[in-house]
Design a protein around this motif. Structure first.
Motif, PDB file in Angstrom:
ATOM      1  N   SER A   3      -4.501  47.010 -33.225  1.00 38.51           N
ATOM      2  CA  SER A   3      -4.512  46.912 -34.689  1.00 38.51           C
ATOM      3  C   SER A   3      -5.926  46.725 -35.226  1.00 38.51           C
ATOM      4  N   GLN A   4      -6.798  46.123 -34.429  1.00 39.06           N
ATOM      5  CA  GLN A   4      -8.198  45.927 -34.827  1.00 39.06           C
ATOM      6  C   GLN A   4      -9.115  47.034 -34.295  1.00 39.06           C
ATOM      7  N   TYR A   5      -8.848  47.468 -33.058  1.00 38.72           N
ATOM      8  CA  TYR A   5      -9.806  48.329 -32.371  1.00 38.72           C
ATOM      9  C   TYR A   5      -9.302  49.741 -32.105  1.00 38.72           C
ATOM     10  N   GLY A   6      -8.054  50.037 -32.442  1.00 43.88           N
ATOM     11  CA  GLY A   6      -7.514  51.361 -32.184  1.00 43.88           C
ATOM     12  C   GLY A   6      -7.149  51.526 -30.718  1.00 43.88           C
ATOM     13  N   THR A   7      -6.897  52.765 -30.328  1.00 44.76           N
ATOM     14  CA  THR A   7      -6.443  53.049 -28.970  1.00 44.76           C
ATOM     15  C   THR A   7      -7.484  53.773 -28.124  1.00 44.76           C
ATOM     16  N   ALA A   8      -8.624  54.091 -28.693  1.00 43.92           N
ATOM     17  CA  ALA A   8      -9.683  54.758 -27.927  1.00 43.92           C
ATOM     18  C   ALA A   8     -10.199  53.822 -26.840  1.00 43.92           C
ATOM     19  N   VAL A  27     -23.397  47.869 -34.355  1.00 36.78           N
ATOM     20  CA  VAL A  27     -22.129  48.502 -34.732  1.00 36.78           C
ATOM     21  C   VAL A  27     -20.955  47.635 -34.290  1.00 36.78           C
ATOM     22  N   HIS A  28     -19.856  47.778 -35.024  1.00 41.37           N
ATOM     23  CA  HIS A  28     -18.606  47.105 -34.685  1.00 41.37           C
ATOM     24  C   HIS A  28     -17.456  48.019 -35.068  1.00 41.37           C
ATOM     25  N   MET A  29     -16.449  48.094 -34.211  1.00 46.49           N
ATOM     26  CA  MET A  29     -15.279  48.918 -34.477  1.00 46.49           C
ATOM     27  C   MET A  29     -14.479  48.366 -35.661  1.00 46.49           C
ATOM     28  N   SER A  30     -14.269  47.059 -35.699  1.00 44.30           N
ATOM     29  CA  SER A  30     -13.476  46.452 -36.769  1.00 44.30           C
ATOM     30  C   SER A  30     -14.394  46.014 -37.911  1.00 44.30           C
ATOM     31  N   ASN A  31     -13.782  45.742 -39.054  1.00 44.66           N
ATOM     32  CA  ASN A  31     -14.527  45.206 -40.178  1.00 44.66           C
ATOM     33  C   ASN A  31     -14.647  43.696 -39.968  1.00 44.66           C
ATOM     34  N   CYS A  51     -19.840  48.749 -39.627  1.00 43.93           N
ATOM     35  CA  CYS A  51     -18.622  48.128 -39.108  1.00 43.93           C
ATOM     36  C   CYS A  51     -17.403  48.636 -39.857  1.00 43.93           C
ATOM     37  N   GLY A  52     -16.268  48.568 -39.170  1.00 43.19           N
ATOM     38  CA  GLY A  52     -15.001  48.817 -39.808  1.00 43.19           C
ATOM     39  C   GLY A  52     -14.466  50.233 -39.733  1.00 43.19           C
ATOM     40  N   PHE A  53     -15.139  51.111 -39.022  1.00 42.79           N
ATOM     41  CA  PHE A  53     -14.736  52.510 -38.992  1.00 42.79           C
ATOM     42  C   PHE A  53     -14.255  52.970 -37.624  1.00 42.79           C
ATOM     43  N   GLY A  54     -13.890  52.036 -36.768  1.00 44.43           N
ATOM     44  CA  GLY A  54     -13.419  52.406 -35.443  1.00 44.43           C
ATOM     45  C   GLY A  54     -14.500  53.126 -34.654  1.00 44.43           C
ATOM     46  N   VAL A  55     -14.107  54.146 -33.915  1.00 50.03           N
ATOM     47  CA  VAL A  55     -15.070  54.914 -33.112  1.00 50.03           C
ATOM     48  C   VAL A  55     -16.172  55.480 -33.998  1.00 50.03           C
ATOM     49  N   GLU A  56     -15.824  55.838 -35.218  1.00 55.00           N
ATOM     50  CA  GLU A  56     -16.814  56.416 -36.141  1.00 55.00           C
ATOM     51  C   GLU A  56     -17.984  55.455 -36.385  1.00 55.00           C
ATOM     52  N   GLY A  59     -23.640  54.880 -36.263  1.00 56.47           N
ATOM     53  CA  GLY A  59     -24.779  54.140 -35.724  1.00 56.47           C
ATOM     54  C   GLY A  59     -25.745  55.035 -34.977  1.00 56.47           C
ATOM     55  N   LEU A  60     -25.212  55.985 -34.215  1.00 55.15           N
ATOM     56  CA  LEU A  60     -26.068  56.932 -33.492  1.00 55.15           C
ATOM     57  C   LEU A  60     -26.849  57.800 -34.477  1.00 55.15           C
ATOM     58  N   ARG A  61     -26.168  58.282 -35.506  1.00 51.17           N
ATOM     59  CA  ARG A  61     -26.858  59.084 -36.533  1.00 51.17           C
ATOM     60  C   ARG A  61     -27.949  58.259 -37.224  1.00 51.17           C
ATOM     61  N   ALA A  62     -27.643  57.019 -37.530  1.00 49.19           N
ATOM     62  CA  ALA A  62     -28.632  56.148 -38.177  1.00 49.19           C
ATOM     63  C   ALA A  62     -29.836  55.926 -37.272  1.00 49.19           C
ATOM     64  N   ALA A  63     -29.584  55.685 -35.995  1.00 49.20           N
ATOM     65  CA  ALA A  63     -30.690  55.467 -35.050  1.00 49.20           C
ATOM     66  C   ALA A  63     -31.586  56.696 -34.980  1.00 49.20           C
TER      67      ALA A  63
END
Length: 148
Positions: free
Chosen positions: A20-25, A99-103, A125-130, A135-139
């Motif tokens: 519910s917080q981190y998804g299934t990935a 980065v964080h998966m959950s908000n 934060c808060g966008f799951g895998v995205e 974060g990679l794009r920002a870096a």
């Protein structure tokens, strides 16, 4: 361009831990998505995960002499109390993106504070895998900007 992606404590349990917080990935899914995006961005990504704080500090120290251009880090719970990681990241003369998966701001109060934030260029934060992909794009953007 070389970007180091660091996954902290318990993140090897993605896919099993609180969907519910981190998804299934899974962590392997996340690393595969990062490597796919890295190819599109023409950057090299190395992913590293550990549940041992000292190993994470050592990996950060090792990055200093490897020609790493940026770091993307999800330190997990260490985000909220590991001054050792903050000190290690502060040594690096490259952009660091948290980065964080959950908000984390919509969760328990202790998760609202990051001891890493002062040594990071920014956080996602808060966008799951995205969150990782953003974060990679920002870096990459920060490295290009710094090179100008």
């Amino acid at each position: 361009m070389r970007i180091l992606v660091l996954h902290g404590v318990n993140l090897n349990m993605f896919g099993k831990r609180d969907p519910s917080q981190y998804g299934t990935a899974t962590l392997a899914d996340i690393d595969a998505a990062l490597k796919k995006l890295a190819k599109e961005l023409d950057v090299t990504v190395e992913c590293f995960q550990t549940n041992h704080e000292g190993e994470m500090v050592e990996r950060i120290h090792k990055a200093l002499g490897e020609g790493i251009n940026a770091v993307v880090i999800n330190a997990g719970a260490w985000t909220h109390y590991s001054y050792a990681l903050a000190d290690a990241l502060a040594i690096l003369p490259v952009p660091v993106v948290e980065v964080h998966m959950s908000n984390v701001h919509a969760r328990e109060a202790f998760r609202h504070h990051s001891v890493l934030a002062p040594v990071c260029a920014g956080s996602v934060c808060g966008f799951g895998v995205e969150s990782y992909l953003l974060g990679l794009r920002a870096a990459q953007t920060l490295v290009i900007k710094d090179a100008k």
